[in-house]
Design a protein around this motif. Structure first.
Motif, PDB file in Angstrom:
ATOM      1  N   GLN A 254       0.819  -1.200   0.000  1.00  0.00           N
ATOM      2  CA  GLN A 254       0.000   0.000   0.000  1.00  0.00           C
ATOM      3  C   GLN A 254       0.863   1.263   0.000  1.00  0.00           C
ATOM      4  OE1 GLN A 254      -2.145   0.624   3.684  1.00  0.00           O
ATOM      5  NE2 GLN A 254      -3.930   1.384   2.595  1.00  0.00           N
ATOM      6  N   PRO A 255       0.564   2.256  -0.872  1.00  0.00           N
ATOM      7  CA  PRO A 255       1.305   3.516  -0.805  1.00  0.00           C
ATOM      8  C   PRO A 255       0.951   4.260   0.485  1.00  0.00           C
ATOM      9  CG  PRO A 255      -0.526   3.695  -2.353  1.00  0.00           C
ATOM     10  CD  PRO A 255      -0.461   2.258  -1.932  1.00  0.00           C
ATOM     11  N   VAL A 256       1.878   5.127   0.899  1.00  0.00           N
ATOM     12  CA  VAL A 256       1.698   5.890   2.129  1.00  0.00           C
ATOM     13  C   VAL A 256       1.312   7.310   1.793  1.00  0.00           C
ATOM     14  CG1 VAL A 256       2.832   6.737   4.211  1.00  0.00           C
ATOM     15  CG2 VAL A 256       3.355   4.446   3.351  1.00  0.00           C
ATOM     16  N   GLN A 257       0.221   7.780   2.350  1.00  0.00           N
ATOM     17  CA  GLN A 257      -0.229   9.148   2.138  1.00  0.00           C
ATOM     18  C   GLN A 257       0.035   9.991   3.380  1.00  0.00           C
ATOM     19  OE1 GLN A 257      -4.274   7.994  -0.188  1.00  0.00           O
ATOM     20  NE2 GLN A 257      -4.054  10.172   0.292  1.00  0.00           N
ATOM     21  N   SER A 258       0.357  11.265   3.123  1.00  0.00           N
ATOM     22  CA  SER A 258       0.508  12.209   4.218  1.00  0.00           C
ATOM     23  C   SER A 258       0.088  13.598   3.753  1.00  0.00           C
ATOM     24  CB  SER A 258       1.970  12.238   4.703  1.00  0.00           C
ATOM     25  OG  SER A 258       2.816  12.690   3.663  1.00  0.00           O
ATOM     26  N   PRO A 259      -0.491  14.413   4.642  1.00  0.00           N
ATOM     27  CA  PRO A 259      -0.879  14.045   6.009  1.00  0.00           C
ATOM     28  C   PRO A 259      -2.132  13.159   5.989  1.00  0.00           C
ATOM     29  CG  PRO A 259      -1.682  16.228   5.487  1.00  0.00           C
ATOM     30  CD  PRO A 259      -0.883  15.785   4.295  1.00  0.00           C
ATOM     31  N   GLN A 260      -2.515  12.664   7.158  1.00  0.00           N
ATOM     32  CA  GLN A 260      -3.729  11.850   7.249  1.00  0.00           C
ATOM     33  C   GLN A 260      -4.963  12.728   7.236  1.00  0.00           C
ATOM     34  OE1 GLN A 260      -2.926   9.510  10.818  1.00  0.00           O
ATOM     35  NE2 GLN A 260      -2.622   7.714   9.517  1.00  0.00           N
TER      36      GLN A 260
ATOM     37  N   GLY B  78      -9.757  29.403   0.489  1.00  0.00           N
ATOM     38  CA  GLY B  78      -8.718  30.236  -0.094  1.00  0.00           C
ATOM     39  C   GLY B  78      -7.303  29.787   0.222  1.00  0.00           C
ATOM     40  N   GLU B  79      -7.151  28.904   1.220  1.00  0.00           N
ATOM     41  CA  GLU B  79      -5.815  28.418   1.570  1.00  0.00           C
ATOM     42  C   GLU B  79      -5.397  27.274   0.647  1.00  0.00           C
ATOM     43  OE1 GLU B  79      -6.087  27.465   5.739  1.00  0.00           O
ATOM     44  OE2 GLU B  79      -5.553  29.513   6.336  1.00  0.00           O
ATOM     45  N   ASP B  80      -4.089  26.979   0.668  1.00  0.00           N
ATOM     46  CA  ASP B  80      -3.539  25.931  -0.185  1.00  0.00           C
ATOM     47  C   ASP B  80      -3.217  24.692   0.643  1.00  0.00           C
ATOM     48  OD1 ASP B  80      -1.434  28.334  -1.977  1.00  0.00           O
ATOM     49  OD2 ASP B  80      -3.592  27.963  -2.077  1.00  0.00           O
ATOM     50  N   ALA B  81      -3.153  23.548  -0.034  1.00  0.00           N
ATOM     51  CA  ALA B  81      -2.785  22.299   0.631  1.00  0.00           C
ATOM     52  C   ALA B  81      -2.005  21.415  -0.326  1.00  0.00           C
ATOM     53  CB  ALA B  81      -4.024  21.562   1.123  1.00  0.00           C
ATOM     54  N   VAL B  82      -1.149  20.571   0.240  1.00  0.00           N
ATOM     55  CA  VAL B  82      -0.406  19.583  -0.526  1.00  0.00           C
ATOM     56  C   VAL B  82      -0.601  18.225   0.126  1.00  0.00           C
ATOM     57  CG1 VAL B  82       1.838  18.840  -1.383  1.00  0.00           C
ATOM     58  CG2 VAL B  82       1.341  21.280  -1.147  1.00  0.00           C
ATOM     59  N   ILE B  83      -0.927  17.233  -0.681  1.00  0.00           N
ATOM     60  CA  ILE B  83      -1.078  15.861  -0.193  1.00  0.00           C
ATOM     61  C   ILE B  83      -0.041  15.008  -0.907  1.00  0.00           C
ATOM     62  CG2 ILE B  83      -2.622  13.871  -0.023  1.00  0.00           C
ATOM     63  CD1 ILE B  83      -4.976  15.862  -0.193  1.00  0.00           C
ATOM     64  N   ASN B  84       0.680  14.221  -0.146  1.00  0.00           N
ATOM     65  CA  ASN B  84       1.767  13.419  -0.698  1.00  0.00           C
ATOM     66  C   ASN B  84       1.438  11.938  -0.710  1.00  0.00           C
ATOM     67  OD1 ASN B  84       3.714  15.659  -0.991  1.00  0.00           O
ATOM     68  ND2 ASN B  84       3.567  15.723   1.239  1.00  0.00           N
ATOM     69  N   CYS B  85       2.036  11.239  -1.657  1.00  0.00           N
ATOM     70  CA  CYS B  85       1.806   9.799  -1.823  1.00  0.00           C
ATOM     71  C   CYS B  85       3.147   9.156  -2.170  1.00  0.00           C
ATOM     72  CB  CYS B  85       0.790   9.588  -2.945  1.00  0.00           C
ATOM     73  SG  CYS B  85       0.460   7.875  -3.400  1.00  0.00           S
TER      74      CYS B  85
ATOM     75  N   LEU C 265      -0.305  16.001  -4.710  1.00  0.00           N
ATOM     76  CA  LEU C 265      -1.516  16.665  -5.197  1.00  0.00           C
ATOM     77  C   LEU C 265      -1.560  18.056  -4.581  1.00  0.00           C
ATOM     78  CD1 LEU C 265      -4.199  16.083  -6.839  1.00  0.00           C
ATOM     79  CD2 LEU C 265      -5.265  15.699  -4.601  1.00  0.00           C
ATOM     80  N   TYR C 266      -1.723  19.075  -5.424  1.00  0.00           N
ATOM     81  CA  TYR C 266      -1.713  20.466  -4.973  1.00  0.00           C
ATOM     82  C   TYR C 266      -3.111  21.048  -5.136  1.00  0.00           C
ATOM     83  CZ  TYR C 266       3.239  19.652  -5.871  1.00  0.00           C
ATOM     84  OH  TYR C 266       4.506  19.116  -5.895  1.00  0.00           O
ATOM     85  N   LEU C 267      -3.636  21.572  -4.045  1.00  0.00           N
ATOM     86  CA  LEU C 267      -4.933  22.246  -4.076  1.00  0.00           C
ATOM     87  C   LEU C 267      -4.699  23.701  -3.711  1.00  0.00           C
ATOM     88  CD1 LEU C 267      -5.797  19.302  -2.080  1.00  0.00           C
ATOM     89  CD2 LEU C 267      -7.574  19.860  -3.693  1.00  0.00           C
ATOM     90  N   THR C 268      -4.959  24.580  -4.664  1.00  0.00           N
ATOM     91  CA  THR C 268      -4.716  26.004  -4.424  1.00  0.00           C
ATOM     92  C   THR C 268      -6.034  26.758  -4.312  1.00  0.00           C
ATOM     93  OG1 THR C 268      -4.564  26.391  -6.804  1.00  0.00           O
ATOM     94  CG2 THR C 268      -2.513  25.957  -5.642  1.00  0.00           C
ATOM     95  N   ALA C 269      -6.004  27.782  -3.489  1.00  0.00           N
ATOM     96  CA  ALA C 269      -7.190  28.622  -3.264  1.00  0.00           C
ATOM     97  C   ALA C 269      -8.403  27.744  -3.019  1.00  0.00           C
ATOM     98  CB  ALA C 269      -7.404  29.545  -4.466  1.00  0.00           C
TER      99      ALA C 269
END
Lengths: 115, 109
Positions: B2-8, B15-22, B73-77
């Protein structure tokens, strides 16, 4: 059809009974997948069908689980002698072909509750 | 595996940004990203094939580093509609996807 159709949407069964879940993939999609999702958890692979090739059954958790697919159409997942730990949402997905850059289209799932 | 995702889990204001890693321990053929809203089926967002490409539509984009066997994965605004659980799915040699444990994203007004 327009999407992946699964039936029933909900199933409550008594421990020890057999259940059969059905999946109708999108017409023309050669690949069909079954996944299991326990409450609040990720998607656990169960079985994969591709065209007329032998299915990949490596994810089936026990010999109580089996699945069939008729050509490139309907698939049924059968769980024999159900146990409480089988309670989960069973998701079916299809795609045009694996490895060619296509995403999966998921059905709405069958919520199985074993009491 | 199974791939590991972060953060949980992550909570954002609109309006804020987020990054999800795999991350995967195995060589990757492709990475898929899906979003699942509560009580609904996962919905396909995008696929990245090996070659280190980056993709995006609207304000959601993703990158794939083949050498590091990672995708982000990048989520902006961010918008309220971005709320849900995001899953990455990794594909090895053209077979079925193995999904990560998911990242729960909540966007607040």
């Amino acid at each position: 059809g327009a999407g992946v159709s699964q039936s029933p949407s909900n199933k409550v069964t008594e421990k020890g009974k057999d259940v059969e879940l059905r999946c109708d993939p999108i017409s023309g999609h050669t690949a069909l997948y079954w996944y299991r999702q326990r409450l609040g958890q990720g998607l656990e692979f169960l079985i994969y069908f591709q065209g007329n090739s032998a299915p990949d059954k490596s994810g089936l958790p026990s010999d109580r689980f089996s699945a069939e697919r008729t050509g490139e159409s309907v698939s049924t997942l059968t769980i024999q002698r159900t146990q409480q730990e089988d309670s989960a949402v069973y998701l079916c997905a299809s795609s045009p072909a694996p490895g060619l850059g296509y995403g999966y289209t998921f059905g709405s799932g069958t919520r199985l509750t074993v009491v | 595996q199974q791939p590991v995702q972060s953060p949980q889990a992550v909570i954002l204001r609109e309006g804020e940004d987020a990054v999800i890693n795999c991350s995967s321990s195995k060589a990757l053929y492709s990475v898929h990203w899906y979003r699942q809203k509560h009580g609904e089926a996962p919905v396909f967002l995008m696929i990245l094939l090996k070659g280190g490409e980056q993709k995006g539509h609207d304000k959601i984009s993703a990158s794939f580093n083949e050498k590091k066997q990672q995708s982000s994965l990048y989520l902006t605004a961010s918008q309220l509609s971005y709320s849900g659980t995001y899953f990455c799915g990794t594909e090895h040699a053209g077979n079925m996807l193995t999904f990560g444990g998911g990242t729960r994203l909540m966007v607040k007004p």
